[in-house]
Design an enzyme around this catalytic site. Structure first.
Site, short mmCIF file in Angstrom:
data_model
loop_
_atom_site.label_atom_id
_atom_site.label_comp_id
_atom_site.label_asym_id
_atom_site.label_seq_id
_atom_site.Cartn_x
_atom_site.Cartn_y
_atom_site.Cartn_z
N ASN A 1 16.70 52.52 103.12
CA ASN A 1 16.46 52.75 101.60
C ASN A 1 17.16 53.86 101.04
O ASN A 1 17.69 53.81 99.73
CB ASN A 1 15.23 52.11 101.35
CG ASN A 1 15.07 50.62 101.07
OD1 ASN A 1 15.79 50.05 101.58
ND2 ASN A 1 13.70 50.42 100.90
N CYS B 1 11.15 48.67 95.56
CA CYS B 1 11.34 49.36 96.83
C CYS B 1 12.12 50.73 96.50
O CYS B 1 11.47 51.68 96.90
CB CYS B 1 12.13 48.24 97.92
SG CYS B 1 11.44 46.73 98.14
N ARG C 1 9.35 44.90 88.34
CA ARG C 1 9.00 46.08 88.71
C ARG C 1 9.85 47.06 88.77
O ARG C 1 10.88 46.99 89.17
CB ARG C 1 8.17 46.05 90.25
CG ARG C 1 7.11 45.16 90.35
CD ARG C 1 6.60 45.17 91.84
NE ARG C 1 7.49 44.35 92.46
CZ ARG C 1 7.61 44.42 93.88
NH1 ARG C 1 6.84 45.05 94.67
NH2 ARG C 1 8.41 43.62 94.58
C1 UGA Z 1 16.40 46.92 98.73
C2 UGA Z 1 16.99 47.12 99.81
O1 UGA Z 1 18.50 46.68 99.78
C3 UGA Z 1 16.56 46.10 101.31
O2 UGA Z 1 17.33 46.43 102.44
C4 UGA Z 1 15.01 46.47 101.53
O3 UGA Z 1 14.54 45.61 102.47
C5 UGA Z 1 14.22 46.16 100.28
O4 UGA Z 1 14.86 47.35 99.36
C6 UGA Z 1 12.98 46.60 100.45
O5 UGA Z 1 12.66 47.79 100.92
O6 UGA Z 1 11.84 45.75 100.65
P1 UGA Z 1 16.01 45.26 96.90
O7 UGA Z 1 14.95 46.08 96.23
O8 UGA Z 1 15.71 43.68 96.90
O9 UGA Z 1 16.38 45.60 98.40
O10 UGA Z 1 17.24 45.32 95.94
P2 UGA Z 1 18.83 45.92 96.08
O11 UGA Z 1 19.85 44.70 96.42
O12 UGA Z 1 18.85 47.21 97.28
O13 UGA Z 1 18.97 46.57 94.63
C7 UGA Z 1 18.22 47.64 94.32
C8 UGA Z 1 18.79 48.04 92.73
O14 UGA Z 1 19.84 48.99 93.03
C9 UGA Z 1 18.83 46.87 91.76
O15 UGA Z 1 18.19 47.22 90.59
C10 UGA Z 1 20.29 46.85 91.66
O16 UGA Z 1 20.66 46.43 90.40
C11 UGA Z 1 20.79 48.29 92.04
N1 UGA Z 1 22.13 48.38 92.44
C12 UGA Z 1 22.46 47.94 93.55
C13 UGA Z 1 23.13 49.22 91.61
O17 UGA Z 1 22.60 49.76 90.74
N2 UGA Z 1 24.31 49.32 92.01
C14 UGA Z 1 24.85 48.76 93.30
O18 UGA Z 1 26.02 48.95 93.69
C15 UGA Z 1 23.86 47.79 93.94
#
Ligand code: UGA
Length: 443
Positions: free
Chosen positions: A217, A269, A339
């Site tokens: 993460n 997360c 969140r």
């Molecule tokens: C994240 C991790 O990706 C998972 O592998 C992990 O299991 C999870 O946390 C956890 O610890 O439970 P998640 O929180 O569902 O998953 O979301 P992500 O897809 O990682 O996105 C997180 C944030 O980053 C979102 O707000 C998204 O909009 C942002 N993001 C993502 C960006 O701003 N730019 C990007 O290129 C990708």
């Protein structure tokens, strides 16, 4: 195999239903009677594509049950602990009280030979601290971190890209103990569908397993903040961060995924995990090793402010009394989770500056309204766009990104100002339809 899952929040509910879907007999346990009632009735308590289906199937088959009674864990061969580890109210460290409560509730119902598998994201050292209490009951503790992404949680649980299991090691030999090896074998049986597909299955010690999760993460958060730092530079240099990301992303060592510049990361997360990691490193006397995570956090939070500033500037220096339509409330698409949602925070700040803010989102309005009842929420996208002086995209749902044409938006909005907080729109198309387009880190 008979399994119990302690904690039926996001992780636990998905895990329980997914395990039932691959043939296990699962009992989900949670202290929250309302959640258990909903799950028992086959209702997913949150939006997650595919969950409703496997929940209904699991309950109909009799393989999936839910209860508030921890004694129901008795007889299961493996007990998964999937409770939350939120940020402490008065600091950056993780709050482990739910983990301790879950283990306390479970201990009296363990039988010799049982496996307790921690799935929660915990500070390194937690498993070693809990293990003796589990061992006192003749059971074995393993740490089996979860890498599921919200929005793809069912698929990620049934078909993960890797499985990691931290098991007890023998201090004298430096390899997994006999109990540890046995536990790893049992976990292979639990995840039989993934194992049959040759999914990497990494058996390691507790500390490594715990660190794999927070390191993953931390890396993802760093990647996003890296590109957002480039966006800050692009903004003053007149460069385009999306082209920059495409160009560096062609290098397979870098890769294009998670190089989406915009208003940054949020959710339950990444933000709290990087803070907890930094706090734990300080406790271990190695704060300097992950000091950069403080910077990652700071860059991330600056992007929210930048989006607000873009709206203010685009509206001529003040948003007071202006109609601003905010497309999106969830922290990312395919989720109703708000969140630490950057989308919602930007909306709240604009309201604080006196704008008349209308928020729309296909799934997250209920959760958003509970958290911020002061905002105006409109379910229908087009209704929300009507009369807007400025339109702000903050969650890149297909409903906005793909299905909203600038020509159609122009028939609804009053102004022709669009601020793309996720760099998800095609600037040329919006400009051609008469809009003044502002992206994040784009000229
Ligand atoms: C994240 C991790 O990706 C998972 O592998 C992990 O299991 C999870 O946390 C956890 O610890 O439970 P998640 O929180 O569902 O998953 O979301 P992500 O897809 O990682 O996105 C997180 C944030 O980053 C979102 O707000 C998204 O909009 C942002 N993001 C993502 C960006 O701003 N730019 C990007 O290129 C990708």
């Amino acid at each position: 195999m008979r399994l119990s899952v302690i904690g039926c929040g996001y992780l636990g509910a998905v895990h329980a239903a997914a395990m039932a879907s691959i043939g296990h007999d699962v009992i989900g346990i949670d202290v929250d009677a309302r959640k258990i009632a909903a799950l028992s009735a086959g209702q997913a308590p949150f939006f997650e594509p595919g969950l409703q289906e496997i929940l209904s199937e699991g309950i109909a088959s009799g393989r999936l049950r839910f209860t508030t009674d921890p004694a129901a864990a008795k007889g299961a061969a493996v007990h998964f602990v999937g409770v939350g580890t939120p940020q402490q109210r008065d600091g950056d460290a993780a709050d482990l009280s739910y983990v301790h409560a879950a283990v306390d509730a479970l201990l009296p119902h363990l039988s010799p030979g049982d496996i307790v598998a921690g799935k929660s994201t915990v500070p390194v050292g937690t498993a070693a601290m809990l293990a003796p209490r589990v061992a006192d009951r003749g059971a074995t503790l393993v740490w089996n971190p979860e890498f599921l992404r919200e929005g793809w949680a069912v698929q990620d649980t049934v078909d993960p890209d890797r499985l990691v299991v931290g098991v007890p090691f023998d201090a004298s030999t430096g390899v997994a103990s006999e109990a540890g090896r046995r536990a790893a074998r049992i976990l292979r049986e639990v995840f039989h569908t993934a194992v049959a597909k040759d999914t990497p299955f990494i058996v390691t010690d507790y500390a490594t397993a715990e660190l794999v999760k927070v390191a993953a993460n931390a890396f993802l958060a760093t990647k996003i903040s890296f590109i957002n730092a480039m966006a800050e530079i692009a903004e003053v240099a007149g460069a385009d961060v999306t082209q920059l990301a495409d160009a560096i992303g062609h290098d397979p060592r870098i890769g294009r995924r998670f190089l989406g510049a915009g208003i940054g990361f949020g959710g339950g997360c990444l933000p709290k995990d990087i803070r907890a990691f930094a706090a734990r490193a300080e406790e271990l006397g190695r704060g300097e090793s992950v000091n950069f995570l403080r910077e990652v956090d700071a860059i991330n939070l600056r992007r929210r402010e930048r989006a607000v500033q873009l709206v203010v500037d685009a509206l001529g220096g003040s948003v007071f009394d202006k109609n601003v339509t905010v497309l999106g409330a969830a922290f990312k698409p395919h989720s109703d989770d708000v969140r630490d949602s950057p989308a919602l925070e930007v909306a709240v700040r604009l309201r604080g500056l006196g704008a008349r803010v209308t928020v729309t989102d296909p799934e997250a309005l209920g959760n958003a309204a509970r958290l911020h009842p002061q905002l105006t929420y409109v379910e229908d996208r087009d209704e929300a766009l009507r009369g807007a002086d400025a339109v702000l995209l903050v969650t890149e749902w297909d409903l906005y990104r793909r299905e909203l044409s600038p020509e159609h938006a122009a028939t609804l909005a009053t102004g022709r100002i669009v601020i793309d907080g996720r760099n998800a729109f095609d600037p040329a198309a919006w400009r051609a339809a008469g809009w003044t387009y502002h992206g994040m880190g784009r000229p």
